[in-house]
Design a protein around this motif. Structure first.
Motif, PDB file in Angstrom:
ATOM      1  N   ILE B  18       0.810  -1.208   0.000  1.00  0.00           N
ATOM      2  CA  ILE B  18       0.000   0.000   0.000  1.00  0.00           C
ATOM      3  C   ILE B  18       0.850   1.267   0.000  1.00  0.00           C
ATOM      4  CG2 ILE B  18      -1.431   1.366   1.537  1.00  0.00           C
ATOM      5  CD1 ILE B  18      -2.811  -0.592  -0.441  1.00  0.00           C
ATOM      6  N   ALA B  19       1.999   1.236   0.693  1.00  0.00           N
ATOM      7  CA  ALA B  19       2.808   2.461   0.787  1.00  0.00           C
ATOM      8  C   ALA B  19       3.157   3.044  -0.572  1.00  0.00           C
ATOM      9  CB  ALA B  19       4.060   2.205   1.614  1.00  0.00           C
ATOM     10  N   PRO B  20       3.688   2.215  -1.505  1.00  0.00           N
ATOM     11  CA  PRO B  20       3.989   2.824  -2.807  1.00  0.00           C
ATOM     12  C   PRO B  20       2.746   3.324  -3.520  1.00  0.00           C
ATOM     13  CG  PRO B  20       4.306   0.435  -2.898  1.00  0.00           C
ATOM     14  CD  PRO B  20       4.112   0.802  -1.471  1.00  0.00           C
ATOM     15  N   ILE B  21       1.645   2.656  -3.295  1.00  0.00           N
ATOM     16  CA  ILE B  21       0.423   3.079  -3.977  1.00  0.00           C
ATOM     17  C   ILE B  21      -0.074   4.406  -3.404  1.00  0.00           C
ATOM     18  CG2 ILE B  21      -2.008   2.502  -4.338  1.00  0.00           C
ATOM     19  CD1 ILE B  21      -1.101  -0.434  -4.381  1.00  0.00           C
ATOM     20  N   GLN B  23       1.708   6.791  -1.945  1.00  0.00           N
ATOM     21  CA  GLN B  23       2.570   7.903  -2.350  1.00  0.00           C
ATOM     22  C   GLN B  23       2.420   8.201  -3.832  1.00  0.00           C
ATOM     23  OE1 GLN B  23       5.645   5.877  -0.452  1.00  0.00           O
ATOM     24  NE2 GLN B  23       5.822   7.295   1.251  1.00  0.00           N
ATOM     25  N   SER B  24       2.262   7.163  -4.608  1.00  0.00           N
ATOM     26  CA  SER B  24       2.060   7.425  -6.027  1.00  0.00           C
ATOM     27  C   SER B  24       0.680   8.018  -6.257  1.00  0.00           C
ATOM     28  CB  SER B  24       2.228   6.146  -6.838  1.00  0.00           C
ATOM     29  OG  SER B  24       1.225   5.218  -6.502  1.00  0.00           O
ATOM     30  N   LEU B  28       0.258  11.197  -8.334  1.00  0.00           N
ATOM     31  CA  LEU B  28      -0.627  11.101  -9.488  1.00  0.00           C
ATOM     32  C   LEU B  28      -1.646  12.226  -9.478  1.00  0.00           C
ATOM     33  CD1 LEU B  28      -2.059   7.569 -10.300  1.00  0.00           C
ATOM     34  CD2 LEU B  28      -2.779   9.620 -11.452  1.00  0.00           C
ATOM     35  N   GLY B  29      -2.277  12.414  -8.335  1.00  0.00           N
ATOM     36  CA  GLY B  29      -3.288  13.474  -8.225  1.00  0.00           C
ATOM     37  C   GLY B  29      -2.705  14.849  -8.498  1.00  0.00           C
ATOM     38  N   GLU B  72       7.881  15.266  -2.206  1.00  0.00           N
ATOM     39  CA  GLU B  72       9.225  14.959  -2.690  1.00  0.00           C
ATOM     40  C   GLU B  72       9.193  13.845  -3.715  1.00  0.00           C
ATOM     41  OE1 GLU B  72      11.617  16.236   1.378  1.00  0.00           O
ATOM     42  OE2 GLU B  72      11.097  14.153   1.015  1.00  0.00           O
ATOM     43  N   LEU B  73       8.374  12.854  -3.437  1.00  0.00           N
ATOM     44  CA  LEU B  73       8.266  11.757  -4.393  1.00  0.00           C
ATOM     45  C   LEU B  73       7.641  12.228  -5.694  1.00  0.00           C
ATOM     46  CD1 LEU B  73       7.163   8.910  -2.029  1.00  0.00           C
ATOM     47  CD2 LEU B  73       9.209   8.948  -3.415  1.00  0.00           C
ATOM     48  N   LEU B  77       8.454  11.500  -9.740  1.00  0.00           N
ATOM     49  CA  LEU B  77       7.426  10.944 -10.610  1.00  0.00           C
ATOM     50  C   LEU B  77       7.157  11.858 -11.795  1.00  0.00           C
ATOM     51  CD1 LEU B  77       5.179   8.896 -11.202  1.00  0.00           C
ATOM     52  CD2 LEU B  77       3.664  10.298  -9.831  1.00  0.00           C
ATOM     53  N   ILE B 148      -2.595   5.959   3.954  1.00  0.00           N
ATOM     54  CA  ILE B 148      -3.219   5.424   2.740  1.00  0.00           C
ATOM     55  C   ILE B 148      -4.427   6.258   2.354  1.00  0.00           C
ATOM     56  CG2 ILE B 148      -4.528   3.466   1.831  1.00  0.00           C
ATOM     57  CD1 ILE B 148      -2.855   1.772   3.879  1.00  0.00           C
ATOM     58  N   LEU B 152      -4.648   8.859  -0.946  1.00  0.00           N
ATOM     59  CA  LEU B 152      -5.621   8.677  -2.026  1.00  0.00           C
ATOM     60  C   LEU B 152      -6.667   9.779  -2.005  1.00  0.00           C
ATOM     61  CD1 LEU B 152      -5.963   4.829  -1.901  1.00  0.00           C
ATOM     62  CD2 LEU B 152      -5.046   6.179  -3.759  1.00  0.00           C
ATOM     63  N   GLY B 155      -5.123  12.800  -3.642  1.00  0.00           N
ATOM     64  CA  GLY B 155      -5.080  12.587  -5.091  1.00  0.00           C
ATOM     65  C   GLY B 155      -6.470  12.677  -5.701  1.00  0.00           C
TER      66      GLY B 155
END
Lengths: 80, 271
Positions: B18-21, B23-24, B28-29, B72-73, B77, B148, B152, B155
């Motif tokens: 879940i962590a990468p999701i 942050q992405s 993404l948002g 930062e991430l 991206l 999490i 989301l 985003g």
């Protein structure tokens, strides 16, 4: 059928989790996140066992909102 | 590129990733938002004042909980994404996200935010839930879940704003894809009305800090329709006190229309 949470391994041995998918113009698009490096994200299409990374700006702009739209929230129900 | 294997995961196993999701999700948002609002514009260089305004107008309700990491991430991206588009895009994306980091850093580190009673209350509530989950022993830790949900949610909200499903007054355009509201209400579903008000107050607090600091730069200040949001959430959850709220609201409207309700002057003293 590919869905959120599946982990795919590419020929370069990198593993990616499918964070979201969408169908756009009859093609399956996937948003992949490298499970070891969160900055390594890919928006691509999958056909059979082939992953193609999206190169077109226009496609990217059209597909990304659909990808975000489809994020699977169901796993967070009942406290996760 | 060839796919050599696919591992199907059940719900429990999916949570490991879940962590990468999360942050992405945030990245993404933000990326979609910046693209849709024209900040990431590959034909024209956007002036930095416009970039500042855009970044300042991005609602970040969970700043105290999420922190700087997602921003930062996002830099990494967006760099990778705009590599397909051009040098100008990369320069602009870097500038805008460095700016976002600069803006957020003093706010997050300020004593005002750290010591703000509303922010402290949220942390207290979060900590209480963490302890409860530890006792339960059967669930993932709450800070993780909050991260999490928050990631989301940010985003999703950025996306909803960028696609005009909600506007700067946070008024939901329910006629457009109404199920999208659940993306936000799912995040809030654990929160009862009192906690929701605390969350909204903290949001306003953070917005006020940003407003004070960038007052002269803000062209369009997002207005928070708190009461409207609370009523909408109440309606969604059919809380028992909603009918009371509604009848009170109707009574006030009724009295006003008959000229029977006199507004109390602002300078009136309390007895």
């Amino acid at each position: 059928m590919l869905e959120f949470g599946d982990v795919i391994t590419l020929e370069n041995n990198k593993k990616y989790i499918i964070a979201s998918t969408c169908i756009y113009k009859e093609q399956l698009y996937v948003y992949l996140v490298n499970i070891n490096n969160y900055e390594d994200c890919i928006l691509g299409t999958i056909q059979k066992d082939d992953l193609s990374i999206v190169q077109s700006e226009e496609t990217f702009i059209e597909v990304m909102p659909l990808i975000l739209d489809n994020v699977d929230m169901s796993i967070f129900e009942n406290g996760g | 590129m060839k796919i050599t294997s696919i591992d199907k995961n059940n719900s429990k196993e999916k949570m490991k990733y879940i962590a990468p999701i999360v942050q992405s999700g945030v990245a993404l948002g933000l990326t979609v938002y910046l693209i849709r609002t024209g900040v990431l514009n590959y034909n024209n260089l956007v002036n930095m004042d416009q970039v500042k305004n855009m970044v300042n107008s991005i609602p970040m309700p969970n700043f105290p909980l999420i922190g700087k990491a997602p921003i930062e991430l996002s830099v990494g991206l967006v760099e990778k994404i705009v590599n397909t588009i051009g040098i100008q895009g990369i320069m602009l994306a870097n500038k805008s996200f460095n700016l976002a980091k600069d803006i957020s850093k003093p706010i997050l580190e300020s004593d005002q935010v750290k010591n703000n009673p509303v922010v402290c209350k949220i942390k207290e509530i979060t900590k209480g839930k963490q302890n409860k989950d530890k006792e339960d022993g059967s669930k993932l830790s709450s800070p993780f879940l909050n991260l999490i949900r928050g990631g989301l949610s940010i985003g999703a909200k950025a996306y909803l704003m960028a696609t005009n499903q909600i506007d700067y007054n946070l008024t939901y355009h329910l006629e457009k894809l109404p199920h999208k509201l659940h993306v936000i209400s799912d995040f809030l579903k654990d929160v009862d009305l009192n906690k929701l008000k605390i969350g909204m107050d903290s949001l306003k607090t953070i917005k006020d800090f940003a407003t004070e600091r960038k007052k002269e730069d803000i062209v369009k200040t997002p207005k928070m329709n708190f009461e409207g949001i609370i009523k909408k959430i109440s309606r969604e959850r059919v809380l028992p006190n909603y009918s009371e709220l509604k009848s009170t609201e109707n009574a006030i409207t009724n009295y006003r229309s008959k000229g029977q309700l006199h507004e109390i002057p602002a300078n009136a003293k309390e007895r």
